[in-house]
Design a protein around this motif. Structure first.
Motif, PDB file in Angstrom:
ATOM      1  N   LEU A  39       0.824  -1.204   0.000  1.00 32.35           N
ATOM      2  CA  LEU A  39       0.000   0.000   0.000  1.00 32.35           C
ATOM      3  C   LEU A  39       0.861   1.257   0.000  1.00 32.35           C
ATOM      4  N   LEU A  40       1.924   1.241   0.784  1.00 34.69           N
ATOM      5  CA  LEU A  40       2.812   2.395   0.848  1.00 34.69           C
ATOM      6  C   LEU A  40       3.460   2.663  -0.504  1.00 34.69           C
ATOM      7  N   VAL A  41       3.973   1.619  -1.138  1.00 37.48           N
ATOM      8  CA  VAL A  41       4.639   1.782  -2.435  1.00 37.48           C
ATOM      9  C   VAL A  41       3.638   2.170  -3.518  1.00 37.48           C
ATOM     10  N   LEU A  42       2.494   1.484  -3.566  1.00 38.30           N
ATOM     11  CA  LEU A  42       1.508   1.722  -4.624  1.00 38.30           C
ATOM     12  C   LEU A  42       0.970   3.145  -4.588  1.00 38.30           C
ATOM     13  N   PHE A  43       0.467   3.559  -3.434  1.00 38.95           N
ATOM     14  CA  PHE A  43      -0.181   4.864  -3.365  1.00 38.95           C
ATOM     15  C   PHE A  43       0.827   6.010  -3.329  1.00 38.95           C
ATOM     16  N   SER A  44       2.085   5.704  -3.062  1.00 38.61           N
ATOM     17  CA  SER A  44       3.111   6.749  -3.108  1.00 38.61           C
ATOM     18  C   SER A  44       3.625   6.983  -4.516  1.00 38.61           C
ATOM     19  N   THR A  45       3.548   5.976  -5.349  1.00 37.70           N
ATOM     20  CA  THR A  45       4.119   6.079  -6.694  1.00 37.70           C
ATOM     21  C   THR A  45       3.071   6.248  -7.791  1.00 37.70           C
ATOM     22  N   VAL A  46       1.812   5.891  -7.504  1.00 37.69           N
ATOM     23  CA  VAL A  46       0.730   6.012  -8.486  1.00 37.69           C
ATOM     24  C   VAL A  46      -0.288   7.005  -7.951  1.00 37.69           C
ATOM     25  N   ASP A  47      -0.671   7.970  -8.759  1.00 35.97           N
ATOM     26  CA  ASP A  47      -1.597   9.018  -8.341  1.00 35.97           C
ATOM     27  C   ASP A  47      -3.027   8.487  -8.390  1.00 35.97           C
ATOM     28  N   ILE A  48      -3.406   7.789  -7.312  1.00 33.09           N
ATOM     29  CA  ILE A  48      -4.744   7.198  -7.233  1.00 33.09           C
ATOM     30  C   ILE A  48      -5.651   8.029  -6.335  1.00 33.09           C
ATOM     31  N   VAL A  49      -5.130   8.431  -5.186  1.00 28.19           N
ATOM     32  CA  VAL A  49      -5.897   9.198  -4.207  1.00 28.19           C
ATOM     33  C   VAL A  49      -5.262  10.566  -4.046  1.00 28.19           C
ATOM     34  N   ASP A  50      -6.092  11.598  -4.011  1.00 26.14           N
ATOM     35  CA  ASP A  50      -5.599  12.957  -3.790  1.00 26.14           C
ATOM     36  C   ASP A  50      -5.269  13.119  -2.307  1.00 26.14           C
ATOM     37  N   THR A  51      -4.000  13.206  -1.982  1.00 33.15           N
ATOM     38  CA  THR A  51      -3.563  13.329  -0.592  1.00 33.15           C
ATOM     39  C   THR A  51      -3.241  14.762  -0.204  1.00 33.15           C
ATOM     40  N   GLY A  52      -3.595  15.714  -1.069  1.00 37.73           N
ATOM     41  CA  GLY A  52      -3.362  17.110  -0.749  1.00 37.73           C
ATOM     42  C   GLY A  52      -2.012  17.587  -1.240  1.00 37.73           C
ATOM     43  N   ALA A  53      -1.631  18.775  -0.759  1.00 40.97           N
ATOM     44  CA  ALA A  53      -0.367  19.371  -1.182  1.00 40.97           C
ATOM     45  C   ALA A  53       0.811  18.581  -0.632  1.00 40.97           C
ATOM     46  N   GLY A  54       1.946  18.659  -1.321  1.00 37.44           N
ATOM     47  CA  GLY A  54       3.142  17.968  -0.880  1.00 37.44           C
ATOM     48  C   GLY A  54       3.249  16.575  -1.471  1.00 37.44           C
ATOM     49  N   GLU A  55       4.324  15.904  -1.111  1.00 38.87           N
ATOM     50  CA  GLU A  55       4.553  14.549  -1.599  1.00 38.87           C
ATOM     51  C   GLU A  55       3.550  13.568  -0.985  1.00 38.87           C
ATOM     52  N   ALA A  56       3.076  12.641  -1.808  1.00 42.96           N
ATOM     53  CA  ALA A  56       2.096  11.668  -1.319  1.00 42.96           C
ATOM     54  C   ALA A  56       2.663  10.826  -0.180  1.00 42.96           C
ATOM     55  N   VAL A  57       3.951  10.476  -0.254  1.00 44.13           N
ATOM     56  CA  VAL A  57       4.541   9.614   0.768  1.00 44.13           C
ATOM     57  C   VAL A  57       4.560  10.295   2.127  1.00 44.13           C
ATOM     58  N   ASP A  58       4.634  11.636   2.153  1.00 44.42           N
ATOM     59  CA  ASP A  58       4.625  12.344   3.439  1.00 44.42           C
ATOM     60  C   ASP A  58       3.286  12.184   4.141  1.00 44.42           C
ATOM     61  N   PHE A  59       2.214  12.083   3.367  1.00 47.10           N
ATOM     62  CA  PHE A  59       0.887  11.840   3.950  1.00 47.10           C
ATOM     63  C   PHE A  59       0.690  10.368   4.272  1.00 47.10           C
TER      64      PHE A  59
END
Length: 255
Positions: A47-67
């Protein structure tokens, strides 16, 4: 040489030694279980790798991995302290393992202590692995490590109490189904992957009171925003811990 040099000395080992031995056994059993490894290691990592590298969910401003990284750390605690422990303990209860251990010199409170320590050992390995993956993905954590540690301990206590309550009151098959269902529901609605502000206001007000939401939001406040100790989230976790552990101690059935 006196005649009593090699005389047997029957009796139970010191409680501390028994707890250490049982903790080591519980940890080995957990790490050797393929289903548990899938739940506690593989799924959070994917889950960490998938959602950090593929833009599936809008996690807001900044890098997805930080969220995502703080939420996945919270998910790791949920998977080990609640889901994994509930399922394993439920089937141990069904097969009479707990009944036999309860009749051994190992006190029942010491058995539960060993189970909790095994959960903590597993979580240390989980956090180390997930942190390494997140850092490799570009994660830049902030905040006070003590605050992170306190939140993780409170989260572990809360989920462990709820897991033991479920395992000690429901049948093993019901525990298996319920624990996995709760895991999936909290994965979606606990602020782990999807930000809580994406939910309607009435639903968000309820979701924020869940232990997974308090843990993921608290970790995110510290690690992403560099905030001090989020006492509101810590209070929510403490209340769940007291209620869960208290109910488990009162209603847990060994047979």
């Amino acid at each position: 040489m006196s005649t009593g040099t090699y005389a047997p000395k029957p009796g139970a080992a010191p409680v501390g030694r028994m707890i250490a031995a049982q903790t080591a056994l519980e940890t080995r059993m957990l790490l050797r279980n393929g289903e548990q490894l899938l739940l506690t290691v593989i799924i959070p990592s994917l889950l960490l790798v998938l959602f950090s590298t593929v833009d599936i969910v809008d996690t807001g401003a900044g890098e997805a991995v930080d969220f995502l990284a703080p939420g996945v750390l919270a998910l790791a605690v949920l998977s080990t302290a609640f889901t994994g422990q509930a399922i394993a303990t439920g089937f141990e209860r069904r097969y009479g393992v707990l009944k036999r251990l309860g009749a051994s010199p190992l006190p029942r409170w010491a058995l539960m202590t060993a189970k909790t320590l095994a959960v903590l050992v597993t979580e240390v390995l989980q956090v180390a692995l997930l942190t390494t993956i997140a850092l490799a993905l570009g994660w830049s954590p902030h905040g006070n490590p003590f605050s992170v540690l306190l939140l993780l301990v409170l989260g572990t206590a809360a989920f462990s109490g709820l897991g033991l309550l479920m395992a000690g009151t429901l049948k093993a098959e019901a525990t298996l189904a319920a624990a996995n269902l709760v895991f999936l529901l909290l994965l979606v609605g606990g602020g782990v992957i999807v930000p809580l502000d994406r939910f309607p206001e009435p639903a968000r007000s309820v979701l924020e009171l869940l232990p997974i939401s308090a843990l993921s939001d608290g970790l995110r406040d510290v690690l992403q925003n560099g905030a001090a100790m989020p006492w509101g989230d810590a209070l929510v976790l403490a209340v769940w811990a007291v209620l869960g552990l208290g109910a488990a101690a009162k209603f847990f059935r060994w047979e």
